[in-house]
Design a protein around this motif. Structure first.
Motif, PDB file in Angstrom:
ATOM      1  N   GLU A   1       0.833  -1.205   0.000  1.00  0.00           N
ATOM      2  CA  GLU A   1       0.000   0.000   0.000  1.00  0.00           C
ATOM      3  C   GLU A   1       0.867   1.254   0.000  1.00  0.00           C
ATOM      4  O   GLU A   1       0.590   2.214  -0.732  1.00  0.00           O
ATOM      5  CB  GLU A   1      -0.913   0.025   1.224  1.00  0.00           C
ATOM      6  N   LEU A   2       1.902   1.242   0.794  1.00  0.00           N
ATOM      7  CA  LEU A   2       2.787   2.402   0.846  1.00  0.00           C
ATOM      8  C   LEU A   2       3.525   2.579  -0.479  1.00  0.00           C
ATOM      9  O   LEU A   2       3.641   3.694  -0.987  1.00  0.00           O
ATOM     10  CB  LEU A   2       3.778   2.258   1.996  1.00  0.00           C
ATOM     11  N   GLU A   3       4.013   1.482  -1.057  1.00  0.00           N
ATOM     12  CA  GLU A   3       4.712   1.569  -2.346  1.00  0.00           C
ATOM     13  C   GLU A   3       3.797   2.111  -3.437  1.00  0.00           C
ATOM     14  O   GLU A   3       4.214   2.942  -4.235  1.00  0.00           O
ATOM     15  CB  GLU A   3       5.254   0.198  -2.756  1.00  0.00           C
ATOM     16  N   SER A   4       2.562   1.646  -3.473  1.00  0.00           N
ATOM     17  CA  SER A   4       1.649   2.145  -4.507  1.00  0.00           C
ATOM     18  C   SER A   4       1.307   3.614  -4.268  1.00  0.00           C
ATOM     19  O   SER A   4       1.121   4.379  -5.215  1.00  0.00           O
ATOM     20  CB  SER A   4       0.373   1.295  -4.565  1.00  0.00           C
ATOM     21  N   ASP A   5       1.231   4.030  -3.020  1.00  0.00           N
ATOM     22  CA  ASP A   5       0.966   5.427  -2.721  1.00  0.00           C
ATOM     23  C   ASP A   5       2.174   6.300  -3.076  1.00  0.00           C
ATOM     24  O   ASP A   5       2.009   7.442  -3.470  1.00  0.00           O
ATOM     25  CB  ASP A   5       0.624   5.592  -1.230  1.00  0.00           C
ATOM     26  N   TRP A   6       3.368   5.766  -2.946  1.00  0.00           N
ATOM     27  CA  TRP A   6       4.574   6.534  -3.220  1.00  0.00           C
ATOM     28  C   TRP A   6       4.979   6.488  -4.695  1.00  0.00           C
ATOM     29  O   TRP A   6       5.939   7.111  -5.096  1.00  0.00           O
ATOM     30  CB  TRP A   6       5.750   6.006  -2.407  1.00  0.00           C
TER      31      TRP A   6
END
Length: 142
Positions: free
Chosen positions: A132-137
């Motif tokens: 989730e963090l990677e896709s947000d970043w």
């Protein structure tokens, strides 16, 4: 023999020998500090000449810059509290990390990811995953 040496010559000789002694002692005991000082000056000089801007070297990002980002993230998580939703929290974290250049570095990226996952769960009760963090970043500048 001692009558041939003046007090001025004696003091001058003792001062020179003492200076040499202290230079040797400082060089032996503070060798690492002197090396890092030399490297720091070289990095500043290279940065001024534009040679070291995009080298991918994690040392380009000062540790106090990383600490500032971690403090900002912790502030966002504490401010959000237990009533925070996942989407709102991701948006706030996105805004906080938008200007951080360290996301280009895998070491900083993974450390931030682990820090956010752990503290989001502890402080906000929100379970975030690394994906989730990677896709947000994904759209942040790197």
């Amino acid at each position: 023999m001692l009558e041939g040496i003046s007090w001025g010559t004696f003091i001058h000789t003792v001062a020179v020998i003492s200076a040499i002694y202290y230079v040797i002692v400082l060089a032996l005991y503070y060798r690492g500090d002197l090396n890092s000082l030399g490297q720091r000056k070289a990095a500043v000089s290279a940065r001024e000449h534009g040679k070291n801007e995009e080298s991918g070297d994690p040392s380009n990002i000062p540790i106090d810059g990383v600490q500032t980002v971690l403090d900002n993230i912790r502030g966002v998580l504490e401010q959000a509290g237990k009533q925070a939703g996942k989407e709102g929290l991701l948006n706030q974290l996105h805004q906080t990390l938008a200007s951080f250049d360290g996301l280009r570095q895998p070491a900083y990226r993974n450390a931030l990811k682990n820090y956010i996952i752990k503290h989001a769960e502890e402080l906000c009760g929100v379970g975030l995953s690394g994906e989730e963090l990677e896709s947000d970043w994904a759209d942040l500048p790197r």
